[in-house]
Write a protein that holds these residues in place. Structure first.
Motif, PDB file in Angstrom:
ATOM      1  N   UNK A  76       0.833  -1.203   0.000  1.00 55.42           N
ATOM      2  CA  UNK A  76       0.000   0.000   0.000  1.00 55.42           C
ATOM      3  C   UNK A  76       0.865   1.250   0.000  1.00 55.42           C
ATOM      4  N   UNK A  77       0.614   2.136  -0.969  1.00 55.52           N
ATOM      5  CA  UNK A  77       1.393   3.361  -1.139  1.00 55.52           C
ATOM      6  C   UNK A  77       0.500   4.596  -1.168  1.00 55.52           C
ATOM      7  N   UNK A  78      -0.483   4.645  -0.282  1.00 57.23           N
ATOM      8  CA  UNK A  78      -1.375   5.801  -0.147  1.00 57.23           C
ATOM      9  C   UNK A  78      -2.286   6.037  -1.349  1.00 57.23           C
ATOM     10  N   UNK A  79      -2.570   5.005  -2.120  1.00 56.81           N
ATOM     11  CA  UNK A  79      -3.516   5.154  -3.220  1.00 56.81           C
ATOM     12  C   UNK A  79      -4.937   5.275  -2.671  1.00 56.81           C
ATOM     13  N   UNK A  80      -5.750   6.070  -3.337  1.00 58.72           N
ATOM     14  CA  UNK A  80      -7.169   6.175  -2.968  1.00 58.72           C
ATOM     15  C   UNK A  80      -7.956   4.982  -3.493  1.00 58.72           C
ATOM     16  N   UNK A  81      -7.454   4.388  -4.578  1.00 58.24           N
ATOM     17  CA  UNK A  81      -8.146   3.264  -5.205  1.00 58.24           C
ATOM     18  C   UNK A  81      -7.107   2.300  -5.767  1.00 58.24           C
ATOM     19  N   UNK A  82      -7.340   1.020  -5.546  1.00 60.23           N
ATOM     20  CA  UNK A  82      -6.532  -0.003  -6.196  1.00 60.23           C
ATOM     21  C   UNK A  82      -7.375  -0.607  -7.301  1.00 60.23           C
ATOM     22  N   UNK A  83      -6.835  -0.679  -8.485  1.00 65.94           N
ATOM     23  CA  UNK A  83      -7.512  -1.311  -9.613  1.00 65.94           C
ATOM     24  C   UNK A  83      -6.644  -2.463 -10.074  1.00 65.94           C
ATOM     25  N   UNK A  84      -7.192  -3.657 -10.022  1.00 67.45           N
ATOM     26  CA  UNK A  84      -6.440  -4.867 -10.345  1.00 67.45           C
ATOM     27  C   UNK A  84      -7.117  -5.597 -11.494  1.00 67.45           C
ATOM     28  N   UNK A  85      -6.383  -5.779 -12.576  1.00 67.59           N
ATOM     29  CA  UNK A  85      -6.920  -6.433 -13.766  1.00 67.59           C
ATOM     30  C   UNK A  85      -7.046  -7.933 -13.551  1.00 67.59           C
ATOM     31  N   UNK A  86      -8.154  -8.474 -14.027  1.00 67.73           N
ATOM     32  CA  UNK A  86      -8.383  -9.916 -13.983  1.00 67.73           C
ATOM     33  C   UNK A  86      -8.201 -10.546 -15.359  1.00 67.73           C
ATOM     34  N   UNK A  87      -8.590  -9.802 -16.385  1.00 68.00           N
ATOM     35  CA  UNK A  87      -8.465 -10.268 -17.766  1.00 68.00           C
ATOM     36  C   UNK A  87      -7.994  -9.108 -18.632  1.00 68.00           C
ATOM     37  N   UNK A  88      -7.676  -9.401 -19.870  1.00 68.97           N
ATOM     38  CA  UNK A  88      -7.230  -8.381 -20.814  1.00 68.97           C
ATOM     39  C   UNK A  88      -8.336  -7.354 -21.016  1.00 68.97           C
ATOM     40  N   UNK A  89      -7.950  -6.096 -21.084  1.00 64.95           N
ATOM     41  CA  UNK A  89      -8.922  -5.027 -21.313  1.00 64.95           C
ATOM     42  C   UNK A  89      -9.546  -5.188 -22.696  1.00 64.95           C
ATOM     43  N   UNK A  90     -10.784  -4.728 -22.829  1.00 64.57           N
ATOM     44  CA  UNK A  90     -11.473  -4.854 -24.116  1.00 64.57           C
ATOM     45  C   UNK A  90     -10.741  -4.125 -25.232  1.00 64.57           C
ATOM     46  N   UNK A  91     -10.044  -3.025 -24.882  1.00 70.09           N
ATOM     47  CA  UNK A  91      -9.292  -2.282 -25.891  1.00 70.09           C
ATOM     48  C   UNK A  91      -7.838  -2.757 -25.981  1.00 70.09           C
ATOM     49  N   UNK A  92      -7.533  -3.871 -25.315  1.00 72.80           N
ATOM     50  CA  UNK A  92      -6.196  -4.467 -25.283  1.00 72.80           C
ATOM     51  C   UNK A  92      -5.134  -3.568 -24.651  1.00 72.80           C
ATOM     52  N   UNK A  93      -5.556  -2.616 -23.853  1.00 74.06           N
ATOM     53  CA  UNK A  93      -4.615  -1.739 -23.163  1.00 74.06           C
ATOM     54  C   UNK A  93      -3.720  -2.561 -22.248  1.00 74.06           C
ATOM     55  N   UNK A  94      -2.422  -2.278 -22.312  1.00 75.59           N
ATOM     56  CA  UNK A  94      -1.483  -2.951 -21.418  1.00 75.59           C
ATOM     57  C   UNK A  94      -0.697  -1.948 -20.586  1.00 75.59           C
ATOM     58  N   UNK A  95      -0.598  -0.715 -21.049  1.00 79.06           N
ATOM     59  CA  UNK A  95       0.147   0.310 -20.341  1.00 79.06           C
ATOM     60  C   UNK A  95      -0.499   0.620 -18.997  1.00 79.06           C
ATOM     61  N   UNK A  96       0.306   0.614 -17.947  1.00 78.65           N
ATOM     62  CA  UNK A  96      -0.121   0.925 -16.585  1.00 78.65           C
ATOM     63  C   UNK A  96      -1.205  -0.014 -16.055  1.00 78.65           C
ATOM     64  N   UNK A  97      -1.336  -1.177 -16.649  1.00 82.32           N
ATOM     65  CA  UNK A  97      -2.322  -2.159 -16.183  1.00 82.32           C
ATOM     66  C   UNK A  97      -1.662  -2.997 -15.098  1.00 82.32           C
ATOM     67  N   UNK A  98      -2.279  -3.051 -13.929  1.00 87.81           N
ATOM     68  CA  UNK A  98      -1.749  -3.813 -12.795  1.00 87.81           C
ATOM     69  C   UNK A  98      -2.580  -5.081 -12.656  1.00 87.81           C
ATOM     70  N   UNK A  99      -1.916  -6.210 -12.708  1.00 92.88           N
ATOM     71  CA  UNK A  99      -2.610  -7.497 -12.694  1.00 92.88           C
ATOM     72  C   UNK A  99      -2.782  -8.025 -11.275  1.00 92.88           C
ATOM     73  N   UNK A 100      -3.966  -8.497 -10.958  1.00 94.17           N
ATOM     74  CA  UNK A 100      -4.279  -9.139  -9.680  1.00 94.17           C
ATOM     75  C   UNK A 100      -3.273 -10.261  -9.413  1.00 94.17           C
ATOM     76  N   UNK A 101      -2.994 -11.052 -10.428  1.00 90.60           N
ATOM     77  CA  UNK A 101      -2.201 -12.267 -10.273  1.00 90.60           C
ATOM     78  C   UNK A 101      -0.719 -12.004  -9.997  1.00 90.60           C
ATOM     79  N   UNK A 102      -0.235 -10.789 -10.244  1.00 89.38           N
ATOM     80  CA  UNK A 102       1.177 -10.507  -9.966  1.00 89.38           C
ATOM     81  C   UNK A 102       1.433 -10.318  -8.478  1.00 89.38           C
ATOM     82  N   UNK A 103       0.375 -10.328  -7.677  1.00 88.20           N
ATOM     83  CA  UNK A 103       0.501 -10.116  -6.233  1.00 88.20           C
ATOM     84  C   UNK A 103       0.082 -11.349  -5.417  1.00 88.20           C
ATOM     85  N   UNK A 104       0.179 -12.514  -5.999  1.00 86.31           N
ATOM     86  CA  UNK A 104      -0.242 -13.715  -5.268  1.00 86.31           C
ATOM     87  C   UNK A 104       0.717 -14.098  -4.144  1.00 86.31           C
TER      88      UNK A 104
END
Length: 132
Positions: free
Chosen positions: A98-126
Motif C-alpha cells: 500500500x502506497x497511499x492510493x485512494x483506489x486499487x484497480x487490479x486487472x483480472x483479464x485483458x482489457x477490451x481495448x487491449x490496453x497494457x500500459x499501466x495495467x496492474x494485474x491481480x495475479x502478480x501479487x499472489x
C-alpha cells in the motif's frame, strides 16, 4: 458464492481466506484483539519484522475486466502496509503493497481495448511482498 451473506460475514470469510493463504506461504499471522484503525492482521516476515494488513473481500468484478478496492480512508493514516484482496469467485488472494492510493484497480483479464500500459494485474501479487 457468498453474496447472500451479511457483509460482515463476507468480510470474515475474506479474512479467514487471507490467513489460510499466508500460513500456506509460511508466515506467522496474528489477529488484533480489536479490529480498529485499519489493521485486520499482523504478519511476521521472515526477517522477524512485522507488517500491518488491511483485508478487502471482493465478491464480483467492478468492471468487465477488473476489480477495484477503495482505500480513501487509509490515505496518510500510516496504518496499512499491505492491502490483501480476497476475490471470492476465484478463491484467490492478492497482497498489494500500500502506497497511499485512494483506489486499487487490479486487472483480472485483458482489457477490451487491449490496453497494457499501466495495467496492474491481480495475479502478480499472489505472493506476499517482503519489504522493509
Amino acid at each position: 458464492m457468498v453474496t447472500y451473506l451479511h457483509s460482515q460475514n463476507v468480510g470474515t470469510i475474506g479474512e479467514l481466506a487471507v490467513r489460510i493463504e499466508l500460513i500456506k506461504q509460511g508466515y506467522k499471522v496474528y489477529i488484533p484483539e480489536v479490529d480498529v484503525d485499519h489493521v485486520d492482521l499482523i504478519v511476521e516476515l521472515h526477517n522477524n519484522s512485522f507488517q500491518r494488513v488491511q483485508v478487502k473481500t471482493v465478491t464480483k468484478p467492478t468492471t468487465d475486466t477488473a476489480i477495484q478496492v477503495r482505500c480513501v480512508k487509509y490515505v496518510d493514516s500510516g496504518r496499512v502496509d499491505v492491502v490483501a484482496v480476497y476475490y471470492v469467485p476465484q478463491d484467490k488472494c492478492a497482497f498489494v503493497p500500500y502506497n497511499n492510493e485512494k483506489m486499487l484497480s487490479l486487472a483480472l483479464t485483458t482489457a477490451k481495448n487491449n490496453q497494457t500500459s499501466k495495467r496492474i494485474w491481480f495475479y502478480q501479487y499472489e505472493r506476499y511482498p517482503e519489504f522493509s
